[in-house]
Design a protein around this motif. Structure first.
Motif, PDB file in Angstrom:
ATOM      1  N   PRO A 285      41.314  20.601  39.536  1.00 21.71           N
ATOM      2  CA  PRO A 285      40.512  21.423  40.449  1.00 21.71           C
ATOM      3  C   PRO A 285      41.350  22.312  41.366  1.00 21.71           C
ATOM      4  CG  PRO A 285      39.749  19.142  40.476  1.00 21.71           C
ATOM      5  CD  PRO A 285      41.004  19.187  39.657  1.00 21.71           C
ATOM      6  N   VAL A 286      42.484  21.825  41.843  1.00 23.60           N
ATOM      7  CA  VAL A 286      43.319  22.626  42.742  1.00 23.60           C
ATOM      8  C   VAL A 286      43.886  23.837  41.990  1.00 23.60           C
ATOM      9  CG1 VAL A 286      45.412  22.639  44.159  1.00 23.60           C
ATOM     10  CG2 VAL A 286      43.882  20.662  44.209  1.00 23.60           C
ATOM     11  N   SER A 287      44.395  23.624  40.770  1.00 23.51           N
ATOM     12  CA  SER A 287      44.924  24.731  39.962  1.00 23.51           C
ATOM     13  C   SER A 287      43.828  25.731  39.624  1.00 23.51           C
ATOM     14  CB  SER A 287      45.550  24.211  38.671  1.00 23.51           C
ATOM     15  OG  SER A 287      46.671  23.431  38.939  1.00 23.51           O
ATOM     16  N   LEU A 288      42.662  25.215  39.271  1.00 22.07           N
ATOM     17  CA  LEU A 288      41.539  26.077  38.907  1.00 22.07           C
ATOM     18  C   LEU A 288      41.107  26.939  40.085  1.00 22.07           C
ATOM     19  CD1 LEU A 288      39.519  26.905  36.735  1.00 22.07           C
ATOM     20  CD2 LEU A 288      38.060  25.008  37.475  1.00 22.07           C
ATOM     21  N   ILE A 289      40.988  26.334  41.254  1.00 18.37           N
ATOM     22  CA  ILE A 289      40.589  27.088  42.451  1.00 18.37           C
ATOM     23  C   ILE A 289      41.660  28.098  42.821  1.00 18.37           C
ATOM     24  CG2 ILE A 289      40.161  26.885  44.933  1.00 18.37           C
ATOM     25  CD1 ILE A 289      38.708  24.214  44.255  1.00 18.37           C
ATOM     26  N   THR A 290      42.923  27.701  42.745  1.00 15.25           N
ATOM     27  CA  THR A 290      44.025  28.623  43.053  1.00 15.25           C
ATOM     28  C   THR A 290      44.011  29.814  42.108  1.00 15.25           C
ATOM     29  OG1 THR A 290      45.372  26.799  43.871  1.00 15.25           O
ATOM     30  CG2 THR A 290      46.537  28.815  43.271  1.00 15.25           C
ATOM     31  N   MET A 291      43.839  29.559  40.804  1.00 23.20           N
ATOM     32  CA  MET A 291      43.800  30.640  39.818  1.00 23.20           C
ATOM     33  C   MET A 291      42.590  31.545  40.066  1.00 23.20           C
ATOM     34  SD  MET A 291      43.751  30.485  35.649  1.00 23.20           S
ATOM     35  CE  MET A 291      42.017  30.119  35.488  1.00 23.20           C
ATOM     36  N   ALA A 292      41.440  30.952  40.312  1.00 23.33           N
ATOM     37  CA  ALA A 292      40.216  31.730  40.533  1.00 23.33           C
ATOM     38  C   ALA A 292      40.329  32.587  41.793  1.00 23.33           C
ATOM     39  CB  ALA A 292      39.007  30.802  40.619  1.00 23.33           C
ATOM     40  N   CYS A 293      40.872  32.028  42.854  1.00 17.76           N
ATOM     41  CA  CYS A 293      41.033  32.787  44.103  1.00 17.76           C
ATOM     42  C   CYS A 293      42.023  33.929  43.918  1.00 17.76           C
ATOM     43  CB  CYS A 293      41.493  31.875  45.238  1.00 17.76           C
ATOM     44  SG  CYS A 293      40.207  30.749  45.817  1.00 17.76           S
ATOM     45  N   GLY A 294      43.115  33.653  43.208  1.00 21.94           N
ATOM     46  CA  GLY A 294      44.100  34.699  42.939  1.00 21.94           C
ATOM     47  C   GLY A 294      43.512  35.823  42.104  1.00 21.94           C
ATOM     48  N   ALA A 295      42.750  35.451  41.081  1.00 26.61           N
ATOM     49  CA  ALA A 295      42.109  36.461  40.227  1.00 26.61           C
ATOM     50  C   ALA A 295      41.111  37.273  41.034  1.00 26.61           C
ATOM     51  CB  ALA A 295      41.426  35.782  39.047  1.00 26.61           C
ATOM     52  N   TYR A 296      40.316  36.605  41.849  1.00 28.28           N
ATOM     53  CA  TYR A 296      39.334  37.309  42.677  1.00 28.28           C
ATOM     54  C   TYR A 296      40.030  38.281  43.629  1.00 28.28           C
ATOM     55  CZ  TYR A 296      35.676  38.319  46.011  1.00 28.28           C
ATOM     56  OH  TYR A 296      34.792  38.975  46.825  1.00 28.28           O
ATOM     57  N   GLN A 297      41.132  37.847  44.227  1.00 30.25           N
ATOM     58  CA  GLN A 297      41.865  38.711  45.160  1.00 30.25           C
ATOM     59  C   GLN A 297      42.419  39.944  44.441  1.00 30.25           C
ATOM     60  OE1 GLN A 297      45.184  36.859  47.117  1.00 30.25           O
ATOM     61  NE2 GLN A 297      45.443  38.545  48.547  1.00 30.25           N
ATOM     62  N   ARG A 298      42.991  39.768  43.229  1.00 32.50           N
ATOM     63  CA  ARG A 298      43.522  40.911  42.483  1.00 32.50           C
ATOM     64  C   ARG A 298      42.402  41.867  42.086  1.00 32.50           C
ATOM     65  NH1 ARG A 298      46.227  36.950  40.742  1.00 32.50           N
ATOM     66  NH2 ARG A 298      45.020  36.659  38.845  1.00 32.50           N
ATOM     67  N   ILE A 299      41.285  41.315  41.632  1.00 31.47           N
ATOM     68  CA  ILE A 299      40.150  42.147  41.223  1.00 31.47           C
ATOM     69  C   ILE A 299      39.618  42.930  42.416  1.00 31.47           C
ATOM     70  CG2 ILE A 299      37.725  42.006  40.481  1.00 31.47           C
ATOM     71  CD1 ILE A 299      38.641  39.662  38.650  1.00 31.47           C
ATOM     72  N   THR A 300      39.491  42.265  43.552  1.00 34.25           N
ATOM     73  CA  THR A 300      38.994  42.915  44.766  1.00 34.25           C
ATOM     74  C   THR A 300      39.967  43.991  45.244  1.00 34.25           C
ATOM     75  OG1 THR A 300      37.864  40.882  45.393  1.00 34.25           O
ATOM     76  CG2 THR A 300      38.208  42.505  47.130  1.00 34.25           C
ATOM     77  N   THR A 301      41.256  43.691  45.242  1.00 33.02           N
ATOM     78  CA  THR A 301      42.281  44.638  45.681  1.00 33.02           C
ATOM     79  C   THR A 301      42.267  45.898  44.816  1.00 33.02           C
ATOM     80  OG1 THR A 301      43.687  42.859  46.486  1.00 33.02           O
ATOM     81  CG2 THR A 301      44.761  44.961  46.044  1.00 33.02           C
ATOM     82  N   LYS A 302      42.034  45.723  43.531  1.00 33.07           N
ATOM     83  CA  LYS A 302      42.014  46.858  42.606  1.00 33.07           C
ATOM     84  C   LYS A 302      40.667  47.563  42.567  1.00 33.07           C
ATOM     85  CE  LYS A 302      45.580  44.844  39.752  1.00 33.07           C
ATOM     86  NZ  LYS A 302      45.939  44.204  38.517  1.00 33.07           N
ATOM     87  N   GLY A 303      39.685  47.027  43.293  1.00 31.18           N
ATOM     88  CA  GLY A 303      38.373  47.661  43.342  1.00 31.18           C
ATOM     89  C   GLY A 303      37.578  47.502  42.061  1.00 31.18           C
TER      90      GLY A 303
ATOM     91  N   GLY B 221      34.750  45.976  39.903  1.00 31.29           N
ATOM     92  CA  GLY B 221      33.462  45.329  40.129  1.00 31.29           C
ATOM     93  C   GLY B 221      32.829  44.954  38.818  1.00 31.29           C
ATOM     94  N   GLY B 222      31.547  44.708  38.861  1.00 34.72           N
ATOM     95  CA  GLY B 222      30.801  44.420  37.641  1.00 34.72           C
ATOM     96  C   GLY B 222      30.734  42.948  37.335  1.00 34.72           C
ATOM     97  N   ASN B 223      30.436  42.649  36.105  1.00 33.82           N
ATOM     98  CA  ASN B 223      30.232  41.272  35.655  1.00 33.82           C
ATOM     99  C   ASN B 223      31.520  40.690  35.084  1.00 33.82           C
ATOM    100  OD1 ASN B 223      27.495  41.471  36.298  1.00 33.82           O
ATOM    101  ND2 ASN B 223      27.028  42.372  34.316  1.00 33.82           N
ATOM    102  N   VAL B 224      32.519  40.573  35.923  1.00 28.39           N
ATOM    103  CA  VAL B 224      33.832  40.127  35.476  1.00 28.39           C
ATOM    104  C   VAL B 224      33.776  38.725  34.882  1.00 28.39           C
ATOM    105  CG1 VAL B 224      36.186  39.634  36.240  1.00 28.39           C
ATOM    106  CG2 VAL B 224      34.980  41.613  37.132  1.00 28.39           C
ATOM    107  N   GLY B 225      32.869  37.889  35.337  1.00 31.16           N
ATOM    108  CA  GLY B 225      32.832  36.502  34.899  1.00 31.16           C
ATOM    109  C   GLY B 225      32.033  36.226  33.642  1.00 31.16           C
ATOM    110  N   LYS B 226      31.503  37.232  32.987  1.00 28.55           N
ATOM    111  CA  LYS B 226      30.718  36.982  31.780  1.00 28.55           C
ATOM    112  C   LYS B 226      31.633  36.723  30.592  1.00 28.55           C
ATOM    113  CE  LYS B 226      26.214  38.805  32.470  1.00 28.55           C
ATOM    114  NZ  LYS B 226      25.143  39.575  31.894  1.00 28.55           N
ATOM    115  N   GLY B 227      31.088  36.084  29.574  1.00 30.03           N
ATOM    116  CA  GLY B 227      31.887  35.727  28.408  1.00 30.03           C
ATOM    117  C   GLY B 227      32.580  34.401  28.659  1.00 30.03           C
ATOM    118  N   GLU B 228      33.281  33.890  27.667  1.00 27.20           N
ATOM    119  CA  GLU B 228      33.908  32.584  27.843  1.00 27.20           C
ATOM    120  C   GLU B 228      35.168  32.652  28.684  1.00 27.20           C
ATOM    121  OE1 GLU B 228      36.921  31.908  26.449  1.00 27.20           O
ATOM    122  OE2 GLU B 228      37.024  33.033  24.638  1.00 27.20           O
ATOM    123  N   GLY B 229      35.882  33.767  28.682  1.00 23.42           N
ATOM    124  CA  GLY B 229      36.985  33.977  29.600  1.00 23.42           C
ATOM    125  C   GLY B 229      38.230  33.137  29.408  1.00 23.42           C
TER     126      GLY B 229
END
Length: 147
Positions: free
Chosen positions: A70-88, A90-98
């Motif tokens: 859970p700690v690795s998963l949350i860290t990875m998810a937060c990092g990904a969210y921060q990069r996506i937000t920083t780059k602007g 949007g959209g349905n980034v979380g769709k698909g199996e990923g």
């Protein structure tokens, strides 16, 4: 930095190189693919139903260890969210199996793969490495008289 921004900032280096994207599926989030194409990656997109490109990149998936911790998963998810937000982005980034990881393959003018960079989930593109690889392929092509 996104690949399209890199190409825009280094147009002289990318001149003569064709860029295209490969997706593994359609019908899951086609609206998101159109949005991705129109806003972030205005290059041709191809669906690789046979997974040939993904297999060439090692047919890799996000580690089950990350998903089970859970700690690795949350860290990875937060990092990904921060990069996506920083780059602007949007959209349905979380769709698909990923879970399937991609990357970048740089081909010479004969279609022979010369360099490959495997996606490192949670990290930005290796910009300096990509620029160096493109420069090397260009030099090799020029020395072979192919350009």
């Amino acid at each position: 930095m996104t690949l399209s921004v890199l190409a825009d900032q280094h147009q002289e280096l990318f001149d003569g190189f064709g860029m295209f994207g490969v997706v593994k599926e359609t019908g899951v989030d086609d609206e998101g693919l159109v949005d991705f194409y129109e806003k972030y990656y205005p290059f041709p997109l191809y669906c690789d139903k046979s997974y040939s490109f993904y297999q060439a990149l090692g047919d890799r998936k996000v580690s089950i260890g990350i998903l089970m911790n859970p700690v690795s998963l949350i860290t990875m998810a937060c990092g990904a969210y921060q990069r996506i937000t920083t780059k602007g982005i949007g959209g349905n980034v979380g769709k698909g199996e990923g879970l399937v990881q991609g990357g970048i393959i740089i081909f010479d003018s004969n279609g022979k793969p010369k360099y490959a960079y495997e996606e490192d989930t949670g990290h930005d593109l290796p910009v300096k490495d990509i620029l160096a690889a493109i420069s090397a392929v260009r030099r090799e092509s020029e020395s072979d008289g192919q350009e």
